[in-house]
Design an enzyme around this catalytic site. Sequence first.
Site, PDB file in Angstrom:
ATOM      1  CE  LYS A  75       5.731  -2.558   5.214  1.00 62.16           C
ATOM      2  NZ  LYS A  75       6.799  -2.650   4.163  1.00 62.16           N
ATOM      3  CB  THR A  78       9.600   5.178   5.347  1.00 58.34           C
ATOM      4  OG1 THR A  78       9.730   3.765   5.149  1.00 58.34           O
ATOM      5  CG2 THR A  78       8.983   5.428   6.707  1.00 58.34           C
ATOM      6  CE1 TYR A 268      -1.365   9.714  -8.982  1.00 55.77           C
ATOM      7  CE2 TYR A 268      -2.405   8.621  -7.105  1.00 55.77           C
ATOM      8  CZ  TYR A 268      -2.477   9.480  -8.192  1.00 55.77           C
ATOM      9  OH  TYR A 268      -3.656  10.097  -8.483  1.00 55.77           O
TER      10      TYR A 268
HETATM   11  P1  A3P Z   1       1.730  -2.151   2.128  1.00 59.90           P
HETATM   12  O1  A3P Z   1       2.773  -3.063   1.609  1.00 59.90           O
HETATM   13  O2  A3P Z   1       1.136  -2.562   3.408  1.00 59.90           O
HETATM   14  O3  A3P Z   1       0.673  -1.795   1.115  1.00 59.90           O
HETATM   15  P2  A3P Z   1       7.435   1.454   3.958  1.00 59.90           P
HETATM   16  O4  A3P Z   1       8.150   1.961   2.758  1.00 59.90           O
HETATM   17  O5  A3P Z   1       7.534   2.388   5.117  1.00 59.90           O
HETATM   18  O6  A3P Z   1       7.833   0.055   4.267  1.00 59.90           O
HETATM   19  O7  A3P Z   1       5.903   1.439   3.617  1.00 59.90           O
HETATM   20  C1  A3P Z   1       5.356   0.526   2.703  1.00 59.90           C
HETATM   21  C2  A3P Z   1       3.984   1.014   2.318  1.00 59.90           C
HETATM   22  O8  A3P Z   1       4.104   2.127   1.447  1.00 59.90           O
HETATM   23  C3  A3P Z   1       3.186  -0.002   1.535  1.00 59.90           C
HETATM   24  O9  A3P Z   1       2.455  -0.752   2.468  1.00 59.90           O
HETATM   25  C4  A3P Z   1       2.335   0.857   0.606  1.00 59.90           C
HETATM   26  O10 A3P Z   1       0.959   0.797   0.889  1.00 59.90           O
HETATM   27  C5  A3P Z   1       2.827   2.287   0.861  1.00 59.90           C
HETATM   28  N1  A3P Z   1       2.959   3.112  -0.327  1.00 59.90           N
HETATM   29  C6  A3P Z   1       2.677   4.441  -0.357  1.00 59.90           C
HETATM   30  N2  A3P Z   1       2.829   4.937  -1.561  1.00 59.90           N
HETATM   31  C7  A3P Z   1       3.245   3.915  -2.353  1.00 59.90           C
HETATM   32  C8  A3P Z   1       3.577   3.838  -3.739  1.00 59.90           C
HETATM   33  N3  A3P Z   1       3.492   4.899  -4.518  1.00 59.90           N
HETATM   34  N4  A3P Z   1       3.954   2.638  -4.238  1.00 59.90           N
HETATM   35  C9  A3P Z   1       4.018   1.548  -3.420  1.00 59.90           C
HETATM   36  N5  A3P Z   1       3.711   1.562  -2.088  1.00 59.90           N
HETATM   37  C10 A3P Z   1       3.331   2.740  -1.564  1.00 59.90           C
END
Ligand code: A3P
Length: 321
Positions: A75, A78, A268
């Site tokens: 989260k 990644t 983005y």
């Molecule tokens: P949230 O769902 O809490 O907002 P991971 O890929 O490690 O599971 O992380 C998910 C998180 O990536 C999301 O957490 C979101 O906030 C973040 N994130 C960062 N850049 C993003 C993007 N361009 N589009 C969507 N989510 C993004």
Amino acid sequence: MSSLECLFVAYRLQPICPIEGRFGARGQAEFPLRALQFKRGLLHEFRKGNSSKEQVHLHDLVQQLPKAIIIGVRKGGTRALLEMLNLHPAVVKASQEIHFFDNDENYAKGIEWYRKKMPFSYPQQITIEKSPAYFITEEVPERIYKMNSSIKLLIIVREPTTRAISDYTQVLEGKERKNKTYYKFEKLAIDPNTCEVNTKYKAVRTSIYTKHLERWLKYFPIEQFHIVDGDRLITEPLPELQLVEKFLNLPPRISQYNLYFNATRGFYCLRFNIIFNKCLAGSKGRIHPEVDPSVITKLRKFFHPFNQKFYQITGRTLNWP
Ligand code: A3P
């Protein structure tokens, strides 16, 4: 000039160009795959039956072990980091989380099994995979070290309390999908007997970044890690990606052109070229439930000393409360 340098010179001349422009006339004459298709993974095309084994062989395509791994944090952003790095012409992503090093059953299948899970790429390119569970799984540092002791390791972190709530939100959504009830975040994060932070709760433990990092440091020097600020990757991705390019010794190829803010998504999104752009799946960027402010304050106070240690070890200070 080395083949790698040649490749980069070609990039400089043609930022968004067909694959043949980057890899020579042979590609043009016999394999008119555009960069876009290539970046989506030849393996993908291969599986769909759009390319043959002969074509793979002809173009010296290989399945390479990763030169860099996004080891976590769950989260932290990644997926966004992997997809954004994949904008770079010298990077090829492993689309799926492979879970080779954290899953005993997979690990027992051996390194060739792992390599075969990797996408096809040109030898000059680097493969990157991400499996966020690696960061917190006890056995993983030693196993990765045994594969490649000089591998580059990327860790993307977010403000620990926000990350814990994001983690909870994902689990909550899974329960709701199965029509199951679930505890409130406050109930899980705070021990009702002591009214202290519940360190047995996995979402809390995962956010104690320094504890996990210290285990990794028994195998790898700190220079082999790069910390990505996941909060900044959301609001201002380009400078974060440029730091990663530098860490991976890649020429700066990701530009503002490749990233555009999508107001509907609130994030983005990625632009590969004039034809192909994409946003991350809807499961990225969930709306978090409201959490009692006193619980947030308690958690932030709890994480504070661990964060200070994390800044000190990594040399990267993040402005977390
Ligand atoms: P949230 O769902 O809490 O907002 P991971 O890929 O490690 O599971 O992380 C998910 C998180 O990536 C999301 O957490 C979101 O906030 C973040 N994130 C960062 N850049 C993003 C993007 N361009 N589009 C969507 N989510 C993004």
